[in-house]
Design an enzyme around this catalytic site. Structure first.
Site, PDB file in Angstrom:
ATOM      1  N   CYS A 197      -1.884  -0.976  -4.111  1.00 33.03           N
ATOM      2  CA  CYS A 197      -3.032  -0.306  -3.517  1.00 33.03           C
ATOM      3  C   CYS A 197      -2.670   1.103  -3.088  1.00 33.03           C
ATOM      4  O   CYS A 197      -1.494   1.438  -2.956  1.00 33.03           O
ATOM      5  CB  CYS A 197      -3.654  -1.163  -2.422  1.00 33.03           C
ATOM      6  SG  CYS A 197      -3.085  -0.873  -0.795  1.00 33.03           S
ATOM      7  N   CYS A 221       0.813  -1.217   0.000  1.00 37.42           N
ATOM      8  CA  CYS A 221       0.000   0.000   0.000  1.00 37.42           C
ATOM      9  C   CYS A 221       0.845   1.266   0.000  1.00 37.42           C
ATOM     10  O   CYS A 221       1.703   1.438   0.849  1.00 37.42           O
ATOM     11  CB  CYS A 221      -0.937   0.024   1.199  1.00 37.42           C
ATOM     12  SG  CYS A 221      -2.406  -0.909   0.822  1.00 37.42           S
TER      13      CYS A 221
END
Ligand code: C8R
Length: 258
Positions: A163, A79
């Site tokens: 992400c 992420c």
């Protein structure tokens, strides 16, 4: 150098190097997994990897041949830390090696498969049990070769794990920083979409005197592709030479360089 040597060798003259290649691959795998619970997985990884291309015509290995390998190696989602690149491999490597002031970004080479296969060449022949590391076909001869298909498949899996905000370092010293034939354009960008991924942030790295800007036509195409996919898009130009000078200077604090 290796690329240069390979270019001059015809496939028919390929030298078997099964053992060395297997040994190098497994030992790099073990090095990567050292002190983790998966330490003993490398034989399994090798089996899945080699099944993708051993015994096959080196122009007939599709990226799907590596699907079972991808099942053996599950990567964690990354992420806000993922770094994609195109035609900036050397710059990205120098940044990673310098380690100083680096935003904590993760490339495919920081994952098991990227780390192990980076810099390696491999192929086999129809009906053979061997792996060759020389004289393998290049992508200009045939697209479905074991190396290209591996990077296609590994890049697909890597970008599927993206992400949040994804960073892409593109080369601002060539006329088409966003090139349709690149893995970045043809595979990775197509995996990025909300809600998992929110934004694509392009860093256009220039080295030397040829300097494209974020207004470059191909980058407009990328911007439109990102907006069509409902991703936020930003683009920033960066003087690559300045950054490298700065991070290699022990007297300059981090904040000066970025
Ligand atoms: N990626 C692709 N190719 C990679 C790679 C990697 O991580 N690592 C290596 N060593 N290679 P390019 P691109 C080799 O044309 O096509 C991922 C392969 O031999 O400059 O846009 C990575 O996540 C491959 O054929 O870039 C990155 O974001 C060339 O380098 C893109 O895909 C591709 O180099 C880069 O792929």
């Amino acid at each position: 150098l290796i690329v240069g040597i390979c270019l001059g060798i015809e496939f028919s003259g390929a030298v078997p190097s099964n053992k060395d290649f297997k040994t190098v691959t497994i030992s790099k795998c073990k090095e990567f997994l050292k002190n983790t619970s998966s330490e003993n997985k490398c034989e399994e990884v090798w089996d899945a990897f080699s099944k993708a291309y051993v015994g096959k015509d080196p122009c007939e290995v599709p990226m799907e041949a590596y699907d079972p390998l991808m099942q053996t190696v599950r990567e964690k989602d990354a992420c806000n830390r993922m770094l994609l690149w195109s035609k900036t491999k050397l710059f990205v490597r120098q940044l990673r090696e310098a380690q100083k002031c680096l935003p904590k970004l993760l490339t495919l080479e920081d994952t098991l498969l990227g780390f192990v296969m980076d810099g390696q060449t491999w192929c086999s022949k129809k009906g053979s049990k061997e792996t060759f590391t020389k004289g393998c076909p290049k992508s200009d001869k045939c697209e479905r070769n074991p190396v290209r298909s591996f990077w296609n498949r590994a890049s697909e899996a890597f970008s599927q794990a993206a992400c949040g905000e994804v960073t892409a370092m593109l080369n601002g010293s060539i006329s088409t920083p966003f090139n349709n034939n690149s893995i970045f354009a043809s595979i990775e960008v197509k995996q990025l979409s909300p809600p998992q991924v929110k934004a694509l942030s392009v860093i256009l790295v220039t080295t030397g005197n040829d300097k494209e800007t974020c207004e470059n036509d191909s980058l407009r195409t990328l911007q439109n592709a990102a907006l069509d996919r409902e991703l936020e898009y930003t683009c920033k130009e960066l003087d690559g030479s300045k950054i490298l000078d700065c991070i290699s200077d022990p007297d300059r604090p981090c904040g000066d360089c970025w």
